[in-house]
Design an enzyme around this catalytic site. Structure first.
Site, mmCIF file in Angstrom:
data_model
loop_
_atom_site.group_PDB
_atom_site.id
_atom_site.type_symbol
_atom_site.label_atom_id
_atom_site.label_comp_id
_atom_site.label_asym_id
_atom_site.label_seq_id
_atom_site.Cartn_x
_atom_site.Cartn_y
_atom_site.Cartn_z
ATOM 1 N N VAL A 1 11.426 11.566 4.492
ATOM 2 C CA VAL A 1 10.163 11.789 5.182
ATOM 3 C C VAL A 1 9.759 10.546 5.949
ATOM 4 C CG1 VAL A 1 9.330 13.515 3.543
ATOM 5 C CG2 VAL A 1 8.878 11.085 3.121
ATOM 6 N N ASP B 1 -3.964 4.293 -8.052
ATOM 7 C CA ASP B 1 -3.427 5.617 -8.387
ATOM 8 C C ASP B 1 -2.552 5.460 -9.610
ATOM 9 O OD1 ASP B 1 -1.712 8.195 -7.928
ATOM 10 O OD2 ASP B 1 -3.121 8.240 -6.261
ATOM 11 N N ALA C 1 -23.387 -3.724 1.339
ATOM 12 C CA ALA C 1 -22.455 -4.329 2.291
ATOM 13 C C ALA C 1 -22.900 -4.190 3.739
ATOM 14 C CB ALA C 1 -21.063 -3.705 2.127
ATOM 15 N N HIS D 1 2.612 11.236 -8.699
ATOM 16 C CA HIS D 1 1.467 11.332 -7.796
ATOM 17 C C HIS D 1 1.324 10.067 -6.942
ATOM 18 C CE1 HIS D 1 -2.934 11.434 -6.885
ATOM 19 N NE2 HIS D 1 -2.765 12.744 -6.873
ATOM 20 N N SER E 1 -5.959 14.904 -2.715
ATOM 21 C CA SER E 1 -5.148 13.709 -2.991
ATOM 22 C C SER E 1 -4.130 13.452 -1.894
ATOM 23 C CB SER E 1 -4.367 13.874 -4.296
ATOM 24 O OG SER E 1 -5.168 13.679 -5.420
ATOM 25 N N VAL F 1 -16.832 3.597 2.244
ATOM 26 C CA VAL F 1 -16.200 4.755 1.601
ATOM 27 C C VAL F 1 -16.010 5.865 2.630
ATOM 28 C CG1 VAL F 1 -16.394 6.458 -0.245
ATOM 29 C CG2 VAL F 1 -17.288 4.141 -0.585
ATOM 30 N N TYR G 1 -22.720 -1.608 5.545
ATOM 31 C CA TYR G 1 -22.045 -0.454 6.156
ATOM 32 C C TYR G 1 -21.409 0.315 5.014
ATOM 33 C CZ TYR G 1 -17.442 -2.455 5.278
ATOM 34 O OH TYR G 1 -16.327 -2.943 4.656
ATOM 35 N N ASP H 1 13.168 5.469 0.591
ATOM 36 C CA ASP H 1 12.270 5.690 1.723
ATOM 37 C C ASP H 1 10.984 4.885 1.600
ATOM 38 O OD1 ASP H 1 12.636 6.964 4.114
ATOM 39 O OD2 ASP H 1 11.999 8.948 3.433
ATOM 40 N N ASN I 1 14.637 5.764 9.666
ATOM 41 C CA ASN I 1 15.775 5.322 8.864
ATOM 42 C C ASN I 1 16.745 6.462 8.574
ATOM 43 O OD1 ASN I 1 14.224 6.731 7.048
ATOM 44 N ND2 ASN I 1 14.351 5.225 5.402
HETATM 45 CA CA CA Z 1 12.342 8.134 6.159
#
Ligand code: CA
Ligand code: CA
Ligand code: CA
Ligand code: CA
Length: 467
Positions: free
Chosen positions: A260, A182, A360, A242, A413, A365, A362, A191, A256
């Site tokens: 999130v 990415d 492969a 992103h 995404s 993806v 299988y 976080d 924590n």
């Molecule tokens: Ca957290």
């Protein structure tokens, strides 16, 4: 086609590079009162309305056993120069300025030394920001049918049911590794910082201690810029939003007391940054995929999947070959289905339409559509009864953002990393599961969903509650 993957709306620019004007087109799609800005880079060398590719570059795969002289002769047909060797016999070649890329490819393909030649496609990521800051209680994608861990928020049957797995004390494991192909990641985010890989095999000393070809790849590698800084957004967070958002859905730290939580409270994420400010290329995507395959084979890291929330180019045999090599090493390739409201059965979307079965044994993806918090197929989401496997939360998804903040994005995404997180969570409780096993578990545990019936292979949505 090119609406398929856009970016956050900060990417709407006109830019001139290498004498080629890059037209970046912005389309606004109104859905759920959100403005989705899709930005697309189209080089002047691209066919009308076709996917964009890098002008004056081609990827060339030579046949096994071809000599250097034969390769040089083939390249000489198009007055090309070898720019970079990507993999054995696969090279990036530069063409003279103004060269017709499609004609060059045809000429190369006609040479007996060439197995295939193809454009160096340009990919862009997909995300749409609707709310710049995280609002407490909106992380619906992690919710399940019942109130379990959280008591302050309502349950949501259309979430990934991660809460139910957590209630069984299944919160992931740092011994499970995931590649994030990415943009980069703000790895210092409070976080995320505990769930980002620190490479024990290549300390920062200016030497490629583990000889994988990348010097001091401490947290992964930046293939877009050819350096080891996987976060380039600075103190203002001007880049890598992103990738940071995707990472938070897979594995923001749970329990924590801040921000999130990802599907996995604990996991180890490695950055394969290949999307820069203006997208990425096939050449760099291949290198990123190979990087994770090589890390797994070289060091035995338990890399179970890569997340691929990007797309936009055409078919690439070189990229499929790389994904297949990963598949052979039990690495799933989990991909966003695309954001162009399109039927991927009719118009193939890459990389989500690739299938590794031939090479492969299988298909590694997994193609992911997006649903909203009411279980509807997202208005922007691609679908496909034979090419898109399942749906997952992808509208109004809060996650981590640089710098040290949070925000809500929408897109396939955002759906893909819920599934990637699910793959890692399953691996944490099923040691020794093969990639094919994990894939079967993910597809086999989906919940039938009306909006996905006839539009996905499973007709259902992600359900990690039993992982
Ligand atoms: Ca957290
Ligand atoms: Ca080193
Ligand atoms: Ca290294
Ligand atoms: Ca960098």
């Amino acid at each position: 086609m090119n609406r398929h993957h856009g970016t956050t709306d900060s990417h709407s620019h006109l830019r001139r590079r290498s004498g080629i004007s890059k037209l970046i087109r912005t389309l606004s799609v109104v859905a759920l009162a959100l403005a989705f800005a899709f930005t697309t880079a189209v080089s002047s060398a691209a066919p009308a309305n076709g996917p964009a590719f890098v002008p004056n570059e081609v990827l060339v795969q030579y046949r096994a056993g071809t000599s250097e002289a034969q390769q040089n002769a083939a390249r000489g047909r198009v007055n090309g120069q070898r720019a970079e060797v990507i993999r054995e016999r696969l090279e990036l070649a530069k063409l003279p300025a103004g060269a017709n890329v499609q004609a060059a490819i045809a000429a190369l393909q006609s040479d007996p030394a060439v197995e295939f030649a193809e454009p160096n496609w340009i990919y862009t990521h997909s995300a749409t920001s609707d709310d710049p800051y995280y609002t407490n209680g909106s992380l619906w994608g992690m919710y399940g049918d019942e109130l379990t861990v959280s008591t302050s928020v309502a349950p949501n049957q259309y979430g990934s049911q991660a809460e139910e797995a957590w209630a069984a004390d299944h919160t992931g494991s740092k011994s499970v590794y995931v590649g994030v192909i990415d943009e980069g990641i703000q790895y210092t985010h409070p976080d995320l910082d505990g769930n980002i890989w620190v490479n024990p095999f290549d300390p920062a000393d200016g030497v490629d201690n583990d000889r994988n070809g990348y010097v001091d790849d401490i947290r992964g590698w930046d293939f877009a810029n050819g350096d080891n800084s996987i976060y380039d957004g600075g103190r203002k967070g001007t880049a890598d939003k992103h990738g940071t958002h995707v990472a938070g859905t897979i594995g923001a730290e749970g329990g924590n007391g801040i921000g999130v939580v990802g599907v996995n409270w604990n996991v180890t994420m490695i950055s394969g940054k290949f999307l820069g400010r203006f997208g990425g290329t096939t050449a760099n995507a291949i290198k990123a995929v190979n990087y994770f395959t090589d890390l797994k084979t070289l060091h035995g890291l338990n890399i179970v999947a890569t997340n691929n929330s990007w797309g936009g180019g055409g078919y690439s045999q070189g990229l499929l070959d790389a994904i297949t090599r990963g598949a052979q090493q039990n690495i799933l390739f989990i991909a966003a289905a695309g954001n162009s409201e399109a039927n991927n059965d009719e118009t193939a979307s890459y990389p989500s339409n690739y299938n590794t079965t031939e090479g492969a044994g299988y298909d590694a993806v997994i193609a992911v559509a997006a649903i909203d918090s009411s279980g509807r197929l997202a208005s922007f989401s691609n679908y496909g009864a034979t090419t898109v496997d399942l749906g997952a939360p992808g509208v109004g998804v809060p996650s981590t953002l640089p710098v040290d903040t949070y925000g809500s994005y929408s897109g396939t995404s955002m759906a893909a990393p819920h599934v990637t997180g699910g793959a890692a969570l399953y691996a944490s409780t099923h040691a020794g599961a093969s990639a094919a096993d994990i894939r079967a578990a993910i597809l086999g545990s989906t919940v039938p969903t009306a909006s996905l019936a006839g539009k996905t292979v499973t007709g259902g949505r992600l359900n990690v509650g039993g992982y």
